[in-house]
Scaffold this motif. Structure first.
Motif: not given
Length: 146
Positions: A8-16, A18-27, A29-38
């Protein structure tokens, strides 16, 4: 330490990551969702360690945190507020009927920034809590988005 903690904690880091990558891509809403998931996955990792049971199959961060807080895991008032704010991004970030419009328009850059900041702090604090309970730590390559 149960192996589920690491899963679970490794998946949390993975989702975090993903959130950073999506933020960098100016997405935003998707970044916020993956932050929630993390945060959701980080909190669920604590159920195995702090509560010695499987986490409930819910996505409401404040409910997950409430049980953990009663067991001794505490966040600062500011982080508690950030976790509460993250709750809305579970649905608003993905569904037009929840966002009262297009999610990619409803979630702002600032929303995504705050979400990422909260998620990074919570995942880091959970990692430290788990280490103090005997978890050896998440490998650096997972934490560094490699």
């Amino acid at each position: 330490m149960r192996r589920e903690v690491a899963f679970w904690i490794r998946e949390a880091w993975s989702d975090l990551c993903t959130a950073k990558i999506l933020y960098g891509a100016r997405r935003w809403n998707a970044s916020a969702f993956y932050s929630h998931q993390a945060v959701e996955k980080a909190l669920k990792s604590l159920y195995f360690s702090a509560l010695r049971r499987e986490p409930p199959r819910i996505n409401v961060l404040t409910e997950l945190y409430r049980e953990l807080k009663a067991a001794g895991f505490r966040l600062s008032p500011e982080l508690e507020e950030g976790v509460a704010e993250l709750n809305k991004f579970y649905a608003v970030s993905r569904y037009p009927d929840a966002a009262a419009g297009q999610p990619f328009e409803a979630v702002t850059k600032r929303d995504a920034e705050r979400s990422l900041e909260t998620a990074a702090q919570v995942v880091g604090l959970v990692e430290e809590f788990l280490k103090s309970a005997g978890y050896e730590g998440t490998p650096q390559d997972i934490r560094d988005c490699r």
